[in-house]
Enzyme design. Structure first.
Site, PDB file in Angstrom:
ATOM      1  N   CYS A 100       0.801  -1.171   0.075  1.00  0.00           N
ATOM      2  CA  CYS A 100       0.154   0.177  -0.012  1.00  0.00           C
ATOM      3  C   CYS A 100       0.967   1.165   0.074  1.00  0.00           C
ATOM      4  CB  CYS A 100      -0.816  -0.069   1.181  1.00  0.00           C
ATOM      5  SG  CYS A 100      -1.996   1.203   1.393  1.00  0.00           S
ATOM      6  N   CYS A 103       0.361   3.063   3.495  1.00  0.00           N
ATOM      7  CA  CYS A 103       1.030   2.428   4.861  1.00  0.00           C
ATOM      8  C   CYS A 103       1.833   1.764   4.890  1.00  0.00           C
ATOM      9  CB  CYS A 103      -0.335   2.260   5.721  1.00  0.00           C
ATOM     10  SG  CYS A 103      -1.091   0.572   5.282  1.00  0.00           S
ATOM     11  N   CYS A 148      -7.719  -0.716   1.721  1.00  0.00           N
ATOM     12  CA  CYS A 148      -6.503  -1.228   2.664  1.00  0.00           C
ATOM     13  C   CYS A 148      -7.032  -1.305   4.255  1.00  0.00           C
ATOM     14  CB  CYS A 148      -5.567  -0.405   2.799  1.00  0.00           C
ATOM     15  SG  CYS A 148      -3.965  -0.734   3.770  1.00  0.00           S
ATOM     16  N   CYS A 151      -4.805   1.454   6.555  1.00  0.00           N
ATOM     17  CA  CYS A 151      -5.068   2.697   6.717  1.00  0.00           C
ATOM     18  C   CYS A 151      -6.514   3.091   6.057  1.00  0.00           C
ATOM     19  CB  CYS A 151      -3.934   3.333   5.839  1.00  0.00           C
ATOM     20  SG  CYS A 151      -3.856   3.098   3.984  1.00  0.00           S
ATOM     21  N   CYS A 171      -8.681  -5.091  -9.727  1.00  0.00           N
ATOM     22  CA  CYS A 171      -8.164  -4.036 -10.704  1.00  0.00           C
ATOM     23  C   CYS A 171      -7.664  -2.840  -9.868  1.00  0.00           C
ATOM     24  CB  CYS A 171      -9.491  -3.578 -11.491  1.00  0.00           C
ATOM     25  SG  CYS A 171      -9.128  -2.425 -12.692  1.00  0.00           S
TER      26      CYS A 171
HETATM   27 ZN    ZN Z   1      -3.026   1.203   3.650  1.00  0.00          ZN
END
Ligand code: ZN
Length: 183
Positions: A100, A103, A148, A151, A171
């Site tokens: 990510c 984060c 996510c 975060c 996607c």
């Molecule tokens: Zn994250």
């Protein structure tokens, strides 16, 4: 928008039936997929520190703005979508982990990636437990968007037209990801 332009857009966009090209190591059974999920740390570069998904990262809008590039902020915090074909990660073929961009939580490995032909980095499964999903109605019919778990950043949408055996196509916006090559 002219009708032909719209059709072109539809053919290239997230509506496209996109099983697409799959690399040679594509798993054949769900057991193979589970093995990829269980062994994701094998794709992590030695010495990489990864955050704990159970420790949430909560920041204010201003703090996120300072921390992220504008394009990443737009996708992760405002649920934007990058233009198809603009992410270099769409063509990233090295071994490694996609984390990510907000984060640092590892989300996918190179073993979970396939070439969907849509112009967005695409994956047929994820590292377990890293996303929360919800339904959005931005394009008439409902789509499942995923965030996510650490975060809350928006990453993309998951469709049911991916390659077997999962049949899933995550996607993902490239600007929401950070690639960590294994070597
Ligand atoms: Zn994250």
């Amino acid at each position: 928008m002219k009708r032909r332009t719209l059709l072109k857009f539809l053919a290239a966009g997230p509506f496209a039936g996109a099983a697409g090209h799959v690399h040679a190591a594509q798993p054949k059974t769900m057991k193979d997929v589970e093995a990829l999920q269980a062994g994701w740390k094998n794709l992590l570069a030695a010495g990489t520190e990864v955050p704990n998904p159970a420790e949430p990262l909560k920041l204010s809008k201003d703090e996120w703005r300072k921390r992220l590039a504008p394009a990443s902020y737009e996708v992760l915090r405002e649920e934007g979508t990058e233009r198809a074909g603009t992410s270099p990660l769409d063509h990233e073929k090295r071994a490694g982990v996609f984390a990510c961009a907000g984060c640092g939580l590892p989300l996918f490995t190179s073993d979970m990636k396939f070439d969907s032909g849509t112009g967005w980095p695409s994956f047929f499964t994820t590292i377990p437990g890293v996303f929360q999903t919800s339904t959005d109605y931005k394009i008439i019919y409902p789509r499942t968007e995923y965030h996510c778990v650490r975060c809350g950043g928006h990453h993309g949408h998951v469709f049911d037209d991916g390659p077997p055996p999962t049949g899933k196509r995550y996607c993902n916006n490239g600007v929401a990801l950070k690639f960590i090559p294994k070597a």
